[in-house]
Design a protein around this motif. Sequence first.
Motif, PDB file in Angstrom:
ATOM      1  N   LEU A  40     -27.143 -26.258  27.748  1.00 38.67           N
ATOM      2  CA  LEU A  40     -27.823 -25.127  28.389  1.00 38.67           C
ATOM      3  C   LEU A  40     -26.937 -23.887  28.431  1.00 38.67           C
ATOM      4  O   LEU A  40     -27.433 -22.776  28.343  1.00 38.67           O
ATOM      5  CB  LEU A  40     -28.295 -25.508  29.796  1.00 38.67           C
ATOM      6  N   GLY A  41     -25.635 -24.082  28.572  1.00 38.00           N
ATOM      7  CA  GLY A  41     -24.698 -22.967  28.539  1.00 38.00           C
ATOM      8  C   GLY A  41     -24.935 -21.907  29.601  1.00 38.00           C
ATOM      9  O   GLY A  41     -24.770 -20.714  29.340  1.00 38.00           O
ATOM     10  N   LEU A  42     -25.293 -22.323  30.797  1.00 37.46           N
ATOM     11  CA  LEU A  42     -25.558 -21.373  31.874  1.00 37.46           C
ATOM     12  C   LEU A  42     -24.270 -20.915  32.547  1.00 37.46           C
ATOM     13  O   LEU A  42     -23.273 -21.636  32.565  1.00 37.46           O
ATOM     14  CB  LEU A  42     -26.487 -22.000  32.917  1.00 37.46           C
ATOM     15  N   LYS A  43     -24.333 -19.734  33.104  1.00 35.55           N
ATOM     16  CA  LYS A  43     -23.199 -19.158  33.834  1.00 35.55           C
ATOM     17  C   LYS A  43     -23.436 -19.342  35.334  1.00 35.55           C
ATOM     18  O   LYS A  43     -24.579 -19.422  35.789  1.00 35.55           O
ATOM     19  CB  LYS A  43     -23.089 -17.660  33.534  1.00 35.55           C
ATOM     20  N   PRO A  44     -22.346 -19.402  36.125  1.00 36.64           N
ATOM     21  CA  PRO A  44     -22.511 -19.498  37.579  1.00 36.64           C
ATOM     22  C   PRO A  44     -23.450 -18.402  38.081  1.00 36.64           C
ATOM     23  O   PRO A  44     -23.399 -17.259  37.618  1.00 36.64           O
ATOM     24  CB  PRO A  44     -21.092 -19.317  38.115  1.00 36.64           C
ATOM     25  N   GLY A  45     -24.317 -18.786  39.007  1.00 36.09           N
ATOM     26  CA  GLY A  45     -25.285 -17.851  39.557  1.00 36.09           C
ATOM     27  C   GLY A  45     -26.644 -17.899  38.873  1.00 36.09           C
ATOM     28  O   GLY A  45     -27.629 -17.428  39.430  1.00 36.09           O
ATOM     29  N   GLN A  46     -26.708 -18.465  37.667  1.00 37.55           N
ATOM     30  CA  GLN A  46     -27.994 -18.604  37.001  1.00 37.55           C
ATOM     31  C   GLN A  46     -28.754 -19.784  37.613  1.00 37.55           C
ATOM     32  O   GLN A  46     -28.180 -20.597  38.340  1.00 37.55           O
ATOM     33  CB  GLN A  46     -27.813 -18.788  35.494  1.00 37.55           C
ATOM     34  N   THR A  47     -30.042 -19.871  37.288  1.00 37.29           N
ATOM     35  CA  THR A  47     -30.905 -20.870  37.913  1.00 37.29           C
ATOM     36  C   THR A  47     -31.416 -21.888  36.910  1.00 37.29           C
ATOM     37  O   THR A  47     -31.901 -21.519  35.844  1.00 37.29           O
ATOM     38  CB  THR A  47     -32.108 -20.184  38.593  1.00 37.29           C
ATOM     39  N   MET A  48     -31.298 -23.161  37.293  1.00 37.20           N
ATOM     40  CA  MET A  48     -31.823 -24.264  36.494  1.00 37.20           C
ATOM     41  C   MET A  48     -32.920 -24.965  37.287  1.00 37.20           C
ATOM     42  O   MET A  48     -32.772 -25.210  38.486  1.00 37.20           O
ATOM     43  CB  MET A  48     -30.729 -25.275  36.157  1.00 37.20           C
ATOM     44  N   LEU A  49     -33.989 -25.283  36.616  1.00 33.52           N
ATOM     45  CA  LEU A  49     -35.108 -26.006  37.191  1.00 33.52           C
ATOM     46  C   LEU A  49     -35.074 -27.428  36.652  1.00 33.52           C
ATOM     47  O   LEU A  49     -34.919 -27.624  35.447  1.00 33.52           O
ATOM     48  CB  LEU A  49     -36.400 -25.299  36.770  1.00 33.52           C
ATOM     49  N   GLU A  50     -35.183 -28.420  37.546  1.00 27.82           N
ATOM     50  CA  GLU A  50     -35.275 -29.805  37.090  1.00 27.82           C
ATOM     51  C   GLU A  50     -36.625 -30.371  37.523  1.00 27.82           C
ATOM     52  O   GLU A  50     -36.938 -30.424  38.709  1.00 27.82           O
ATOM     53  CB  GLU A  50     -34.147 -30.685  37.638  1.00 27.82           C
ATOM     54  N   LEU A  51     -37.393 -30.776  36.536  1.00 27.75           N
ATOM     55  CA  LEU A  51     -38.730 -31.311  36.782  1.00 27.75           C
ATOM     56  C   LEU A  51     -38.638 -32.828  36.836  1.00 27.75           C
ATOM     57  O   LEU A  51     -38.408 -33.480  35.827  1.00 27.75           O
ATOM     58  CB  LEU A  51     -39.682 -30.862  35.671  1.00 27.75           C
ATOM     59  N   ASN A  99     -45.950 -32.842  43.001  1.00 25.59           N
ATOM     60  CA  ASN A  99     -46.196 -32.930  41.574  1.00 25.59           C
ATOM     61  C   ASN A  99     -45.922 -31.569  40.929  1.00 25.59           C
ATOM     62  O   ASN A  99     -46.675 -30.620  41.154  1.00 25.59           O
ATOM     63  CB  ASN A  99     -47.651 -33.359  41.354  1.00 25.59           C
ATOM     64  N   PHE A 100     -44.893 -31.475  40.129  1.00 23.00           N
ATOM     65  CA  PHE A 100     -44.507 -30.191  39.544  1.00 23.00           C
ATOM     66  C   PHE A 100     -45.580 -29.599  38.645  1.00 23.00           C
ATOM     67  O   PHE A 100     -45.610 -28.396  38.421  1.00 23.00           O
ATOM     68  CB  PHE A 100     -43.169 -30.273  38.799  1.00 23.00           C
ATOM     69  N   TRP A 101     -46.485 -30.425  38.136  1.00 22.13           N
ATOM     70  CA  TRP A 101     -47.574 -29.895  37.307  1.00 22.13           C
ATOM     71  C   TRP A 101     -48.481 -28.973  38.115  1.00 22.13           C
ATOM     72  O   TRP A 101     -49.126 -28.095  37.567  1.00 22.13           O
ATOM     73  CB  TRP A 101     -48.416 -31.021  36.710  1.00 22.13           C
ATOM     74  N   HIS A 102     -48.535 -29.183  39.417  1.00 24.41           N
ATOM     75  CA  HIS A 102     -49.440 -28.418  40.269  1.00 24.41           C
ATOM     76  C   HIS A 102     -48.724 -27.404  41.150  1.00 24.41           C
ATOM     77  O   HIS A 102     -49.347 -26.825  42.037  1.00 24.41           O
ATOM     78  CB  HIS A 102     -50.261 -29.368  41.151  1.00 24.41           C
ATOM     79  N   LYS A 103     -47.454 -27.189  40.915  1.00 25.63           N
ATOM     80  CA  LYS A 103     -46.678 -26.241  41.708  1.00 25.63           C
ATOM     81  C   LYS A 103     -46.397 -24.991  40.877  1.00 25.63           C
ATOM     82  O   LYS A 103     -46.366 -25.034  39.658  1.00 25.63           O
ATOM     83  CB  LYS A 103     -45.334 -26.859  42.138  1.00 25.63           C
TER      84      LYS A 103
END
Length: 163
Positions: A40-51, A99-103
């Motif tokens: 993913l190569g994200l930097k501190p402060g960025q946002t990751m979503l886990e489903l 259920n993340f499909w409905h959020k």
Amino acid sequence: MTFFLVVVLILIFCFGFVVAFGAPYLPTLGKQQQQALELLGLKPGQTMLELGSGDGRMLIAAAKQGLNVVGYELNPILYFVSKIICFRYRHKIKIHFGNFWHKKWPEADAIFVFLHSRYMSRLDQKVKARYSKKPIKLVSYAFEIPGKVPQKTEGALYLYQYN
């Protein structure tokens, strides 16, 4: 004996019914957590979503790297377990029950998923619709998105880029 049977039935229900919406609970191992975060190569402060955030292990690994993390979990037992074990990182981790499909998914820079193959096309469509105005990376563990070529692979991890 009746109490034991009730407990067993509750456990079977909590861990079994979620398969109808994503995947059974299988924890992502430490090696795969780090490989996914590197992809993913994200930097501190960025946002990751886990489903389907399970017991919160991936959420913690991401928070330790300075990422803001949002997880969704449908299994009530795993939701409460993850709330407890992620408490120390509560300033970086938000866990939603349901259920993340409905959020409504929040703004994010990346998504991590471990979904069954039968849901990958649906996921592809949802990501395209939700994040059509900004680039987002997606790492899938174990399952590829049909018809979409991964930007990079690492073992059983597939990196996809959406623009």
